[in-house]
Design an enzyme around this catalytic site. Structure first.
Site, mmCIF file in Angstrom:
data_model
loop_
_atom_site.group_PDB
_atom_site.id
_atom_site.type_symbol
_atom_site.label_atom_id
_atom_site.label_comp_id
_atom_site.label_asym_id
_atom_site.label_seq_id
_atom_site.Cartn_x
_atom_site.Cartn_y
_atom_site.Cartn_z
ATOM 1 N N HIS A 155 1.880 -7.118 -1.464
ATOM 2 C CA HIS A 155 1.312 -7.868 -0.602
ATOM 3 C C HIS A 155 0.096 -8.674 -1.166
ATOM 4 C CE1 HIS A 155 -2.528 -5.532 0.565
ATOM 5 N NE2 HIS A 155 -1.906 -5.143 -0.450
ATOM 6 N N CYS A 215 -7.449 -9.325 -5.025
ATOM 7 C CA CYS A 215 -6.324 -9.173 -4.167
ATOM 8 C C CYS A 215 -5.851 -10.324 -3.468
ATOM 9 C CB CYS A 215 -6.763 -8.103 -3.158
ATOM 10 S SG CYS A 215 -7.335 -6.399 -3.708
ATOM 11 N N HIS A 265 0.353 -8.259 -5.260
ATOM 12 C CA HIS A 265 0.155 -6.940 -5.991
ATOM 13 C C HIS A 265 0.742 -5.748 -5.192
ATOM 14 C CE1 HIS A 265 -3.289 -6.903 -3.220
ATOM 15 N NE2 HIS A 265 -3.354 -5.672 -3.291
ATOM 16 N N HIS A 314 1.431 -1.508 -3.977
ATOM 17 C CA HIS A 314 0.806 -0.035 -3.917
ATOM 18 C C HIS A 314 1.987 0.828 -3.552
ATOM 19 C CE1 HIS A 314 -3.430 -1.513 -3.274
ATOM 20 N NE2 HIS A 314 -2.959 -2.637 -2.447
ATOM 21 N N ASP A 332 9.328 0.079 3.083
ATOM 22 C CA ASP A 332 9.631 0.459 1.946
ATOM 23 C C ASP A 332 10.203 -0.701 1.029
ATOM 24 O OD1 ASP A 332 9.379 2.342 -0.203
ATOM 25 O OD2 ASP A 332 11.283 3.021 0.153
ATOM 26 N N HIS A 333 9.682 -0.828 -0.334
ATOM 27 C CA HIS A 333 10.153 -1.796 -1.437
ATOM 28 C C HIS A 333 10.192 -3.395 -0.682
ATOM 29 C CE1 HIS A 333 10.963 1.805 -3.574
ATOM 30 N NE2 HIS A 333 10.886 1.182 -4.562
ATOM 31 N N GLU A 363 -4.146 4.095 0.813
ATOM 32 C CA GLU A 363 -3.713 2.711 -0.127
ATOM 33 C C GLU A 363 -3.616 3.098 -1.513
ATOM 34 O OE1 GLU A 363 -4.851 -1.858 -0.007
ATOM 35 O OE2 GLU A 363 -6.371 -0.662 -0.486
#
Length: 148
Positions: free
Chosen positions: A27, A46, A52, A54, A92-93, A137
């Site tokens: 994100h 960020c 970037h 997580h 996810d992904h 996170e």
């Protein structure tokens, strides 16, 4: 035939079940309501235009009466399926900002990811069962949301 008696006070016992699931997503922290300069000041690194990522760890906790017949607050198999549908499939992904319509107008902070998960989990869980969403996170940054 054995006499199975159920303690009446047991019907009022409340239990908490937590299921942990991990997902990976990227994100960019960027508000459409702020200028580019304000975004850089507020979100720092960020706000990188390329985003970037997580490896999030989510804890979904439900709270309810322990059923006197089954001994469960809810079936963990059902909770696992709800988590798959609400968290894993849409998040996810994924690039949260580009792949999840909710975040087109909402900044994809971990707080807002927790709200997103909460709002969608309450749609599939039995009424008043969801207690808490906790998102790690990073090892040091954790967000808790209880629908308040």
């Amino acid at each position: 035939m054995a006499d199975v008696s159920v303690n009446d006070s047991a019907a009022e016992r409340v239990g908490y079940i937590t299921r942990v699931q991990s997902f990976s997503a990227c994100h960019r922290l960027h508000s459409i309501h702020l200028s580019d300069e304000e975004n850089k000041r507020v979100y720092g690194k960020c706000n990188n235009p390329n985003g970037h990522g997580h490896n999030y760890k989510v804890e979904v906790t439900v709270r309810g009466k322990i059923d006197r017949l089954t001994g469960m607050v809810m079936n963990l198999t059902d909770l696992k399926k709800y988590i798959e549908d609400v968290i894993m499939t849409p998040l996810d992904h994924k690039n949260l900002d580009k792949d999840v319509p909710y975040f087109a107008s909402v900044v994809s902070t971990t707080e807002n990811v927790a709200v997103y998960i909460w709002d969608n989990m309450v749609k599939v869980l039995p009424t008043n069962l969801l207690y808490e969403i906790k998102i790690h996170e990073t090892d040091k940054n954790i967000v808790v949301y209880r629908g308040e």
